[in-house]
Design an enzyme around this catalytic site. Structure first.
Site, PDB file in Angstrom:
ATOM      1  CG  HIS A 100     -15.222 -17.792  -3.326  1.00 40.51           C
ATOM      2  ND1 HIS A 100     -15.261 -19.102  -2.920  1.00 40.51           N
ATOM      3  CD2 HIS A 100     -16.118 -17.133  -2.564  1.00 40.51           C
ATOM      4  CE1 HIS A 100     -16.153 -19.231  -1.961  1.00 40.51           C
ATOM      5  NE2 HIS A 100     -16.690 -18.040  -1.714  1.00 40.51           N
ATOM      6  CG  ASP A 102     -17.659 -14.568   0.752  1.00 36.44           C
ATOM      7  OD1 ASP A 102     -17.692 -15.512  -0.059  1.00 36.44           O
ATOM      8  OD2 ASP A 102     -17.733 -14.722   1.983  1.00 36.44           O
ATOM      9  CG  HIS A 257     -13.824 -18.411   1.729  1.00 35.28           C
ATOM     10  ND1 HIS A 257     -13.818 -17.057   1.488  1.00 35.28           N
ATOM     11  CD2 HIS A 257     -15.085 -18.823   1.476  1.00 35.28           C
ATOM     12  CE1 HIS A 257     -15.025 -16.668   1.118  1.00 35.28           C
ATOM     13  NE2 HIS A 257     -15.819 -17.720   1.086  1.00 35.28           N
ATOM     14  NE  ARG A 272     -22.321 -15.100   2.461  1.00 37.72           N
ATOM     15  CZ  ARG A 272     -21.871 -14.891   1.221  1.00 37.72           C
ATOM     16  NH1 ARG A 272     -20.971 -15.694   0.707  1.00 37.72           N
ATOM     17  NH2 ARG A 272     -22.329 -13.894   0.501  1.00 37.72           N
TER      18      ARG A 272
END
Ligand SMILES: [Fe+2]
Length: 285
Positions: A100, A102, A257, A272
């Protein structure tokens, strides 16, 4: 300003040496990092000593931070998500374990993601990326022209909708709120232009790119599946082995990723943050 860079893979990825990310960076260093990010897709830094505030301060030098819907943030840090997997979690599902980019279901998907390792497995748990500029370049001229005319509908429904993958799953370390808000669809060009280097990007991914505009999912799936499989060719991939204190800063506009799920028995803790992006656009060459 010349960065001390080591290129990691043919498709991209550059390890940057000699910078302490806990301190503010000089304007010329930031300019060089922005350029390197666009060119190499992923920048890697090892042996950093960051806390949530200093990680956020690093990321903010590249733009305002974005918040992540559907997932409860780290207490006291609404822009930060702590991705945790405990050693005894043996689930097939791994957070971030499918290809995917983000937050592409948003109108302005994030420019980039800054992921910092607080605790990494002794072995396993690598992150893989694909370079979607190379993936576009490798398509035939006929396919490129056709895709340039298409719009793709993105949605978080397969992950965070009431029937989504994460709706029933109690990924132990994550706190996910599946919701009907995830059913909303957002159109993006199938091919987007990189706002910094002008390259064309194949802007689709397995998780959020649901269908082509004005087509059904059933009609769209064969071509989307082909494009996703094509994107994952080994020569378009970048791979990074994490160590405690390593930080990856990736260009979310030009990559997909995946977190490899191969570290059962180990604890993995990552912090994150994401940097706000712009609305994807396509400018014919
Ligand atoms: Fe992700």
């Amino acid at each position: 300003m010349k960065l001390d860079l080591e290129l990691l893979c043919g498709a991209g990825g550059a390890e940057v040496r000699g910078l302490d990310l806990s301190k503010p960076l000089a304007p010329e260093t930031l300019t060089a990092l922005r350029r390197a990010l666009a060119d190499h897709c992923v920048l890697l830094f090892r042996d950093q000593k960051l806390e949530p505030d200093s990680q956020k301060a690093f990321a903010r030098q590249f733009g305002p931070l974005a918040e992540t819907p559907f997932i409860k943030p780290l207490e006291g840090h609404p822009e930060m998500m702590r991705v945790v997997r405990e050693p005894d979690e043996k689930k097939k599902l791994n957070f971030g374990g499918r290809w995917h980019s983000d937050l592409t279901f948003q109108v302005e998907p994030v420019l980039g993601t800054v992921l910092y390792s607080r605790e990494s497995p002794a072995v396993g748990g690598d992150t893989l990326w694909t370079n979607q500029m190379l993936a576009f370049d490798a398509l035939s001229p006929g396919m490129q022209r056709m895709l340039e005319s298409l719009t793709v509908m993105h949605s978080a429904k397969r992950s965070y909708g009431p029937q989504g993958t994460y709706a029933d799953d109690d990924l132990k370390g994550m706190r996910i709120n599946a919701s009907e808000l995830a059913l909303k669809e957002t159109p993006h060009p199938c091919v987007r232009t990189h706002p910094e280097n002008g390259r064309k990007i194949l802007f689709i991914n397995w998780v959020y790119a649901i269908r082509f505009q004005d087509m059904t999912e059933e009609e769209s799936t064969p071509l989307l599946e082909f494009l996703n499989r094509h994107s994952q060719r080994p020569e378009f991939q970048i791979r990074f082995r994490w160590t405690k204190g390593a930080l990856a800063f990736w260009d979310n506009r030009s990559t997909q990723h995946l977190a490899v799920n191969d570290y059962a028995g180990y604890r993995r803790v990552m912090d994150r943050v994401t940097i706000a992006g712009d609305k994807p656009f396509f400018t014919p060459a």
